[in-house]
Structure formats: structure tokens, C-alpha cells
Design a protein around this motif. Structure first.
Motif, PDB file in Angstrom:
ATOM      1  N   ALA A 126      40.641  30.476  38.804  1.00  0.00           N
ATOM      2  CA  ALA A 126      41.075  30.143  40.161  1.00  0.00           C
ATOM      3  C   ALA A 126      41.469  31.398  40.925  1.00  0.00           C
ATOM      4  N   ASP A 127      42.176  32.279  40.257  1.00  0.00           N
ATOM      5  CA  ASP A 127      42.597  33.541  40.871  1.00  0.00           C
ATOM      6  C   ASP A 127      41.380  34.382  41.249  1.00  0.00           C
ATOM      7  N   ASP A 128      40.438  34.462  40.343  1.00  0.00           N
ATOM      8  CA  ASP A 128      39.233  35.256  40.557  1.00  0.00           C
ATOM      9  C   ASP A 128      38.391  34.686  41.699  1.00  0.00           C
ATOM     10  N   ILE A 129      38.251  33.383  41.731  1.00  0.00           N
ATOM     11  CA  ILE A 129      37.461  32.725  42.779  1.00  0.00           C
ATOM     12  C   ILE A 129      38.084  32.966  44.150  1.00  0.00           C
ATOM     13  N   ALA A 130      39.398  32.829  44.230  1.00  0.00           N
ATOM     14  CA  ALA A 130      40.084  32.983  45.512  1.00  0.00           C
ATOM     15  C   ALA A 130      39.937  34.397  46.067  1.00  0.00           C
ATOM     16  N   TYR A 131      40.178  35.399  45.211  1.00  0.00           N
ATOM     17  CA  TYR A 131      40.152  36.783  45.687  1.00  0.00           C
ATOM     18  C   TYR A 131      38.739  37.304  45.922  1.00  0.00           C
TER      19      TYR A 131
ATOM     20  N   LYS B 281      31.529  27.195  50.560  1.00  0.00           N
ATOM     21  CA  LYS B 281      30.473  26.623  49.706  1.00  0.00           C
ATOM     22  C   LYS B 281      30.359  27.382  48.382  1.00  0.00           C
ATOM     23  N   ALA B 282      30.506  28.710  48.440  1.00  0.00           N
ATOM     24  CA  ALA B 282      30.428  29.521  47.215  1.00  0.00           C
ATOM     25  C   ALA B 282      31.600  29.216  46.292  1.00  0.00           C
ATOM     26  N   GLN B 283      32.786  29.050  46.871  1.00  0.00           N
ATOM     27  CA  GLN B 283      33.945  28.695  46.052  1.00  0.00           C
ATOM     28  C   GLN B 283      33.742  27.342  45.384  1.00  0.00           C
ATOM     29  N   GLY B 284      33.162  26.387  46.138  1.00  0.00           N
ATOM     30  CA  GLY B 284      32.882  25.077  45.554  1.00  0.00           C
ATOM     31  C   GLY B 284      31.913  25.168  44.388  1.00  0.00           C
ATOM     32  N   LEU B 285      30.904  26.016  44.547  1.00  0.00           N
ATOM     33  CA  LEU B 285      29.917  26.212  43.482  1.00  0.00           C
ATOM     34  C   LEU B 285      30.563  26.847  42.252  1.00  0.00           C
ATOM     35  N   MET B 286      31.440  27.840  42.474  1.00  0.00           N
ATOM     36  CA  MET B 286      32.113  28.497  41.352  1.00  0.00           C
ATOM     37  C   MET B 286      33.102  27.561  40.664  1.00  0.00           C
ATOM     38  N   ILE B 287      33.828  26.760  41.453  1.00  0.00           N
ATOM     39  CA  ILE B 287      34.768  25.799  40.871  1.00  0.00           C
ATOM     40  C   ILE B 287      34.020  24.797  39.992  1.00  0.00           C
ATOM     41  N   HIS B 288      32.923  24.288  40.496  1.00  0.00           N
ATOM     42  CA  HIS B 288      32.124  23.321  39.729  1.00  0.00           C
ATOM     43  C   HIS B 288      31.618  23.963  38.437  1.00  0.00           C
ATOM     44  N   GLY B 289      31.176  25.208  38.522  1.00  0.00           N
ATOM     45  CA  GLY B 289      30.685  25.903  37.339  1.00  0.00           C
ATOM     46  C   GLY B 289      31.775  26.121  36.305  1.00  0.00           C
ATOM     47  N   VAL B 290      32.977  26.449  36.762  1.00  0.00           N
ATOM     48  CA  VAL B 290      34.109  26.669  35.854  1.00  0.00           C
ATOM     49  C   VAL B 290      34.494  25.375  35.145  1.00  0.00           C
ATOM     50  N   VAL B 291      34.592  24.284  35.896  1.00  0.00           N
ATOM     51  CA  VAL B 291      34.961  22.994  35.300  1.00  0.00           C
ATOM     52  C   VAL B 291      33.919  22.574  34.260  1.00  0.00           C
ATOM     53  N   GLU B 292      32.659  22.729  34.606  1.00  0.00           N
ATOM     54  CA  GLU B 292      31.577  22.367  33.693  1.00  0.00           C
ATOM     55  C   GLU B 292      31.652  23.174  32.392  1.00  0.00           C
TER      56      GLU B 292
END
Length: 349
Positions: A113-118, A183-194
Motif C-alpha cells: 500500500a505504501d509503495d503503490i501510494a508513493y 487506474k494504475a493504483q487500482g490495477l496494482m491493488i488488484h494485483g497485490v490482493v491476487e
């Protein structure tokens, strides 16, 4: 508790040589808020375990990538997570949660989450500073994006920018980049959860020790953002100047206050026998003594009330006094640090 003799001089020294914000965060949460007692915010063991991205001491951690690869060590050895002064509290957290030498499962999500945000925020800063333009962004993303999902993300950015241009929006790039970031954050969040769900059992068994985002299907998205930052944003003159000025300010403050707390005969010996921390008259009148008195009353109180170790005269050890300086400087805002440095350097009143 406290002891007269230092317990691990080498590790104490490494605490400062490899000073780490993650370890300072653990110290802040477990000691530096003294409103109630010596345990700061009194968070649960599980909450504290979740922020321990690097459950290592300053001697165990701080391993460079090549060394980690050679020794087959995971990402949790990249830095360290606690100071020697908080080792007992780290051990309690480890005991109560059962994490042993591994990360808490929630830590992987916190790190991601920290990495995605920054990472995503950097691109907006780059546009505001005029170091990124439409061509640079599309060229870099086109180099990294190969999957259908990634290509759709890039096409979406192109379409948003095109529409903004047709509408003659003055913020055509900023607006398109904001939408891209979301949109990129959404893609990264989905990838992390998966990936977390895929690696769930290995994580619980302590068999997974990597950055979860780097192992996800969104790894290329993160890499594209990193490339933009490292090749275009961070080399910007304004950012470099701020970095140099910030370094000079921090070094200047450390020199002033480390010199002050390293002095001999800081406290009145007779008063120390009664557990009263009164400055020695000569020290109080000196420049170093006056600098010492500028340090936060709260941090000075905590050091005196709950020292990690004591000297023979019952005064806080040099290690404790150096921690006092790092606590003070770390707690400063950028503006306060700059103003204090300028005042103490005689640059302005």
C-alpha cells in the motif's frame, strides 16, 4: 530495564551508522509518546508486528541486494526494524504474535500500500514541475506494458489526453495523469490482493519473503512508474537542490546537538543521587548547555525517566543522549528544521 554497562556496543553503533526510519517509527510507537506511561501509544502486539517490515537488528539487516541474493536472504533483510533500545519490546511483540523471525502477514499488504501510494504520486509531482510531458510518459509506458491489461491502461491515458486536448483544457496533461494514477493504483491493488491470496499459505508458513507487488501481475506497472521517477523526476534541479539543502540542514543540526549531548558533566552529581536531573551550573551557562536546553522537554523527560542504560553516576548513557538527538531531529517538520538551523547558524534571527 536499564543497566550500568552498555549491552551491545557494536549494535548500538550500527543503529546510528545505518539510521533507519522504520526503526524510528517502532521507537515512536512504543516509547516516545509519554502522555500515559513508558509504552507510548500502548498499541497491541499485532498492530506493532504489522509495521515491522524489517524484523531485524541493525547488525542483522542492511544487506545489499547482491549480498541478499548470495546468501538467499529475503527482502526483510534489506533494512532493520528496531533500535537496540527497543529490542526487548521487539522480542515481546515477536513472542506474543508468534512471528518468530518472519514478517507479520499484514506487513506485506502495508508495504505494498505504501509503495503503490508513493510510486503513483511521483508522476503527478513530475507533471507539476514540468519535467514530464505526454511523449515521455507514453514512451516509457509503451516500453514496459506488454499485457492486454497494461496496454488498455496506456490506451486509456492516450484517449483521456486526446479528449482533454479537443476540449482545449489547460490542465489536459494533469487531468489525464490523475486519471492514469487512479487506474494504475487500482490495477496494482488488484494485483497485490491476487498475489497475497495465491501466496497465502507460504506467507503464513514464513516461506515467502519478497515484495508482494514485485511478484504480482502489476510488477511492470510499478517498474514503469519507478523508471519515470528515477530517470526524469528525481534528477530535476529543483529536487536535487532541495535534497542537498535538506542534507546540509540535517547534518548541521546533528553536529550542533551531538556536540552538546556528548559533553562531560552535564548533570549536577549531587542532585543525581536524589534522582534530580539538574544541569551542572557550568554546563548550563555554556553554548553547548544552551543548545541542550533547546531539545524538546518531552523527549528529555522520557530519556531521564526511562533510560535504556545508565552511566556510573546514574546519568543517561551516551547512547541514550544520542537517541535524544535523533528523536528531536526526526520529530521536526521541514520548516522548523530549516528555521532552527538558520537561527543557530546565525543566518537569521
Amino acid at each position: 530495564m536499564t543497566s550500568v554497562a552498555p549491552q551491545n556496543v557494536e549494535q548500538m553503533q550500527a543503529d546510528f551508522e545505518n539510521f533507519e526510519g522504520n526503526a524510528q517509527s517502532f521507537r515512536l510507537l512504543t516509547k516516545l509518546n509519554g502522555l500515559v506511561d513508558e509504552y507510548s501509544y500502548n498499541l497491541s502486539a499485532a498492530s506493532l508486528a504489522s509495521i515491522l517490515k524489517y524484523p531485524r537488528s541493525s547488525l542483522e539487516g542492511n544487506k545489499k541486494k547482491k549480498e541478499r541474493q548470495a546468501k538467499k536472504l529475503g527482502i526483510s533483510y534489506k533494512k532493520f526494524g528496531y533500535m537496540t533500545s527497543e529490542q526487548d519490546r521487539f522480542e515481546l511483540v515477536r513472542e506474543y504474535t508468534g512471528i518468530l523471525s518472519f514478517r507479520h502477514p499484514a506487513t506485506f499488504l502495508l508495504e505494498a500500500a505504501d509503495d503503490i501510494a508513493y510510486s503513483a504520486a511521483d508522476i503527478e509531482d513530475g507533471c507539476k514541475k514540468k519535467v514530464l510531458d505526454y511523449s515521455i510518459i507514453t514512451d516509457v509506458f509503451a516500453e514496459f506494458f506488454t499485457t492486454e491489461e497494461e496496454k488498455n491502461l496506456l490506451d486509456s491515458f492516450r484517449n483521456d489526453f486526446k479528449q482533454n486536448t479537443e476540449e482545449r483544457r489547460s490542465d489536459r496533461l494533469d487531468n489525464a495523469v490523475q486519471k492514469l494514477r487512479i487506474k494504475a493504483q487500482g490495477l496494482m491493488i488488484h494485483g497485490v490482493v491476487e498475489t497475497f491470496l495465491l501466496m497465502h499459505d507460504k506467507i503464513l508458513n514464513g516461506e515467502f519473503d519478497d515484495e508482494i507487488l514485485e511478484k504480482s501481475k502489476a510488477a511492470k506497472v510499478r517498474e514503469a512508474f519507478r523508471t519515470l521517477a528515477e530517470n526524469y523526476i528525481f534528477p530535476n534541479q529543483e529536487i536535487i537542490t532541495r535534497e542537498l539543502v535538506g542534507g546540509k540542514v540535517i547534518r548541521g543540526l546533528l553536529e550542533i546537538f551531538v556536540s552538546s549531548v556528548s559533553s562531560d558533566n552535564i548533570y549536577d552529581g549531587k542532585e543525581l543521587e536524589r534522582d534530580i536531573f539538574k544541569f551542572h551550573d557550568e554546563f548550563a551557562r555554556s553554548e553547548k548547555g544552551k543548545n541542550f536546553m533547546l531539545i524538546s522537554d518531552n523527549y528529555r523527560y522520557l530519556m531521564q525517566k526511562y533510560p535504556f542504560s545508565l552511566q556510573a553516576d546514574k546519568s543517561p548513557s551516551l547512547y541514550d543522549r544520542l537517541l535524544l538527538v535523533t528523536d528531536f531531529v526526526c520529530g521536526m517538520t521541514d520548516t522548523y528544521a530549516l528555521e532552527l538551523y538558520q537561527k543557530l547558524s546565525g543566518i537569521k534571527l
